[in-house]
Design a protein around this motif. Structure first.
Motif, PDB file in Angstrom:
ATOM      1  N   GLU A 306       5.852   7.146  -4.226  1.00  0.00           N
ATOM      2  CA  GLU A 306       5.177   8.488  -3.898  1.00  0.00           C
ATOM      3  C   GLU A 306       5.409   8.807  -2.627  1.00  0.00           C
ATOM      4  N   SER A 309       2.669   7.806   0.680  1.00  0.00           N
ATOM      5  CA  SER A 309       2.644   6.439   0.944  1.00  0.00           C
ATOM      6  C   SER A 309       3.767   6.199   1.819  1.00  0.00           C
ATOM      7  N   MET A 382       4.640  -2.586  -5.699  1.00  0.00           N
ATOM      8  CA  MET A 382       3.427  -2.273  -6.149  1.00  0.00           C
ATOM      9  C   MET A 382       3.238  -1.268  -7.338  1.00  0.00           C
ATOM     10  N   PRO A 384       4.057   0.672 -10.800  1.00  0.00           N
ATOM     11  CA  PRO A 384       4.037   0.319 -12.558  1.00  0.00           C
ATOM     12  C   PRO A 384       5.306   1.057 -12.831  1.00  0.00           C
TER      13      PRO A 384
ATOM     14  N   PHE B  10      -4.608  -0.055   2.326  1.00  0.00           N
ATOM     15  CA  PHE B  10      -3.412   0.443   2.077  1.00  0.00           C
ATOM     16  C   PHE B  10      -2.144  -0.503   2.636  1.00  0.00           C
ATOM     17  N   SER B  12      -2.517  -3.782   3.664  1.00  0.00           N
ATOM     18  CA  SER B  12      -2.645  -5.041   2.892  1.00  0.00           C
ATOM     19  C   SER B  12      -3.390  -5.116   1.646  1.00  0.00           C
ATOM     20  N   PRO B  13      -2.782  -4.418   0.678  1.00  0.00           N
ATOM     21  CA  PRO B  13      -3.560  -4.342  -0.532  1.00  0.00           C
ATOM     22  C   PRO B  13      -3.639  -5.689  -1.208  1.00  0.00           C
ATOM     23  N   VAL B  16      -2.381  -7.303  -6.150  1.00  0.00           N
ATOM     24  CA  VAL B  16      -1.184  -6.303  -6.491  1.00  0.00           C
ATOM     25  C   VAL B  16      -0.549  -7.260  -7.681  1.00  0.00           C
ATOM     26  N   ALA B  31       3.491  10.499 -14.082  1.00  0.00           N
ATOM     27  CA  ALA B  31       4.147  10.732 -12.864  1.00  0.00           C
ATOM     28  C   ALA B  31       4.173  12.219 -12.444  1.00  0.00           C
ATOM     29  N   ASP B  35       0.476  10.441  -9.424  1.00  0.00           N
ATOM     30  CA  ASP B  35      -0.468   9.231  -9.434  1.00  0.00           C
ATOM     31  C   ASP B  35      -0.521   8.410 -10.892  1.00  0.00           C
ATOM     32  N   ILE B  36      -0.179   7.089 -10.834  1.00  0.00           N
ATOM     33  CA  ILE B  36      -0.191   6.395 -11.928  1.00  0.00           C
ATOM     34  C   ILE B  36      -1.024   5.010 -11.481  1.00  0.00           C
ATOM     35  N   GLN B  54      -1.377  -1.987 -10.368  1.00  0.00           N
ATOM     36  CA  GLN B  54      -0.144  -1.517  -9.794  1.00  0.00           C
ATOM     37  C   GLN B  54      -0.347  -0.065  -9.964  1.00  0.00           C
ATOM     38  N   THR B  55       0.209   0.300  -8.572  1.00  0.00           N
ATOM     39  CA  THR B  55      -0.248   1.964  -8.531  1.00  0.00           C
ATOM     40  C   THR B  55       1.245   2.474  -7.813  1.00  0.00           C
ATOM     41  N   TYR B  56       1.336   3.732  -8.423  1.00  0.00           N
ATOM     42  CA  TYR B  56       2.439   4.553  -8.099  1.00  0.00           C
ATOM     43  C   TYR B  56       1.441   5.711  -7.399  1.00  0.00           C
ATOM     44  N   GLY B  57       1.458   6.031  -6.314  1.00  0.00           N
ATOM     45  CA  GLY B  57       0.700   7.074  -5.693  1.00  0.00           C
ATOM     46  C   GLY B  57       0.417   7.105  -4.271  1.00  0.00           C
ATOM     47  N   CYS B  58      -0.253   7.977  -3.574  1.00  0.00           N
ATOM     48  CA  CYS B  58      -0.567   8.162  -2.058  1.00  0.00           C
ATOM     49  C   CYS B  58      -1.461   6.912  -1.675  1.00  0.00           C
ATOM     50  N   ALA B  59      -1.558   6.788  -0.387  1.00  0.00           N
ATOM     51  CA  ALA B  59      -2.254   5.826   0.135  1.00  0.00           C
ATOM     52  C   ALA B  59      -3.713   5.653  -0.295  1.00  0.00           C
ATOM     53  N   ALA B  60      -4.495   6.794  -0.578  1.00  0.00           N
ATOM     54  CA  ALA B  60      -5.683   6.562  -1.013  1.00  0.00           C
ATOM     55  C   ALA B  60      -5.594   6.115  -2.219  1.00  0.00           C
ATOM     56  N   VAL B  62      -3.648   3.808  -3.673  1.00  0.00           N
ATOM     57  CA  VAL B  62      -3.297   2.419  -3.112  1.00  0.00           C
ATOM     58  C   VAL B  62      -4.584   1.570  -2.817  1.00  0.00           C
TER      59      VAL B  62
END
Lengths: 388, 127
Positions: A306, A309, A382, A384, B10, B12-13, B16, B31, B35-36, B54-60, B62
């Protein structure tokens, strides 16, 4: 930490030479350009000279150059001023623009729609270009204004303005172009392009912020926009921002004089960037066509991640660029421009705009690509979403 | 835009990846929305022994994924089910208003994973 600025389409640094030209008007020459005394007249003469310089650069007459607070105001004025005035004169009520305009055009056109106008937002092809017959078919006897940007801010597509203006004129409509993103790299001759109105601003060409121009061909009279002052031949009231006017003129003069050299330099670093990204990062796509595109723009989608990020990780590495995703603005809609050129919505969120300028070096590009590879890898681990 | 705590999560998550031999998997978002969030767990005797995301999305997105997995690790299924997005936001020291939906996503992913676990559990005839 190394810092690399790749957001020249957002704004550019002020050229030192422009600052030097402006300095006297920020210090000793402080008169109001509308005052009759010598303090004012000295400022007025600087404004006159600036207006002449700008007119020469775009092949206009001095009386056709109106100063505004920037590109957004110039665009608002062009749309609203022409729409209101020419509906009154001609009885026409149709405005045509495109789906990929800057919000200052899109929102102004929607505002006129709210006030009873019919509006058409033309689609573009996957290269981000308006096809001539699309405009031709949209024109009606009621069309009073066509507004199409010269160069797009997100994917850099450059429209065939002269041909589009010809189509508008053939049907008796006026033609406006938002040239804000074009002025730094495209020679703009308003007579050759045959446009009736044109907007541009100072801060995209290494000039100051807060200053812009609306070119209005003589004989065309938009309604006044900022009323209540004698400035700009009563068309745009408000005390003239003398240092900014002087700065815009100097910035445009330098831009035109040095355009060929700068275009070659900027194109070389942009192409080098794309070549490295394309060969070293998998699952990417370059958005928009390469043929009719400003030299400084690259718009790239990185699949499975995204944009915000990625933008933040790059920012932490000292790199400034811009995201095509509007997630940060609270809406989950991706960029209207990427949608219009057919980027699938599932991957549009992973799009980043990199815009290059005359100070960008090959070393800068190397640093950016190396950082980009790390950031993309980190986020993909990270993610999915699968790579198949 | 984000506070230090959010940026730290964000950058150092924790947790994971995917849990091996997971018996609870949940995924929410899509998608198109940008956000997933996918969460996998290994639950033993009602306790969340392992959890990864596992995250696809913005810093928030994650940061909330990371903090939420930390908050439920070692907790009981009931405790994890009781976790609210408000608690996740508080743990992060706050999120910008337009990013609140990301914390909802974390709560949703956890609930989806536990629902998946409870269904599996019933199927195996252990209920």
């Amino acid at each position: 930490m190394k810092k690399v600025y790749l957001d020249y389409a957002a704004t550019t640094p002020l050229d030192r030479r422009v600052l030097n030209a402006m300095t006297p008007y920020l210090t000793e020459v402080y008169g109001n350009a509308n005052s009759v005394h010598s303090f004012g007249q000295e400022a007025a003469s600087a404004v006159d000279n600036a207006r002449r310089t700008i007119a020469d650069c775009i092949n206009a007459k001095r009386t056709e150059v109106y100063f505004t607070s920037g590109g957004t105001e110039a665009n608002n004025w062009a749309i609203k001023g022409i729409a209101v005035r020419y509906r009154e004169i001609t009885g026409k009520n149709h405005i045509i623009t495109t789906k990929i305009e800057h919000p200052s055009i899109i929102e102004s056109v929607k505002y006129m729609e709210k006030h009873g106008f019919d509006v058409t937002f033309l689609p573009v092809n996957s290269d981000g270009l308006v096809e001539l017959d699309t405009l031709e078919k949209a024109m009606t006897d009621k069309t009073l204004l066509v507004s199409i940007m010269t160069a797009n801010n997100e994917v850099g597509s450059v429209q065939p303005i002269k041909e589009l203006a010809e189509i508008a004129h053939a049907k008796g409509a006026l033609f406006h172009t938002d040239a804000v993103q074009a002025m730094s790299s495209i020679k703009t001759d308003v007579r050759e392009k045959n446009v009736d109105l044109m907007s541009f601003s100072g801060h995209k060409i290494y000039g100051p912020k807060g200053i812009g121009v609306l070119y209005v061909k003589s004989g065309i009279k938009p309604d006044k926009f900022m009323i209540g002052g004698h400035q700009e031949r009563t068309m745009r009231g408000g005390t003239t921002n003398v240092p900014a006017v002087v700065g815009l003129a100097e910035a445009l003069r330098l831009t035109v004089a040095e355009m060929e050299d700068n275009n070659a330099k900027v194109k070389a670093v942009r192409d080098y960037f794309l070549q490295r990204v394309q060969s070293e990062i998998s699952h990417i796509r370059v958005n928009g066509g390469m043929e009719h595109r400003v030299v400084g723009n690259a718009n790239v989608t990185f699949e499975f991640i995204e944009g915000e990020s990625l933008l933040l990780l790059l920012d932490l590495a000292g790199i400034a660029c811009s995201s095509g995703s509007a997630c940060s603005s609270g809406s989950l809609e991706p960029s209207h421009v990427l949608m219009a050129i057919g980027v699938p919505i599932e991957i549009a969120h992973g799009s980043i705009r990199f815009t290059f300028g005359k100070d960008t070096s090959r070393e800068d590009v190397d640093y950016v690509v190396d950082s980009l590879k790390n950031a993309v890898e980190k986020l993909r681990i990270m993610s999915p979403l699968t790579r198949d | 835009m984000y506070n230090e705590k959010v940026m730290k999560e964000f950058m150092s998550p924790q947790n994971v990846g995917e849990v091996e031999n997971a018996n609870a998997v949940g995924e929410v978002g899509n998608a198109s929305c940008g956000d997933i969030m996918k969460i996998s767990m290994r639950i033993e005797n009602g306790i969340i022994e392992e959890v990864k995301f596992q995250t696809y999305g913005c810093a928030a997105a994650v940061a909330t994924s990371s903090i939420a997995t930390k908050m439920i690790k070692g907790k009981t299924v009931d405790e994890a089910l009781a976790l609210t997005n408000q608690e996740v936001i508080e743990e992060l020291g706050g999120l910008p208003a337009q990013k609140i939906h990301c914390s909802v996503l974390a709560e949703g992913a956890i609930k989806a994973a536990i629902k998946n676990y409870l269904e599996n559990y019933k199927k195996e005839g252990n209920a």
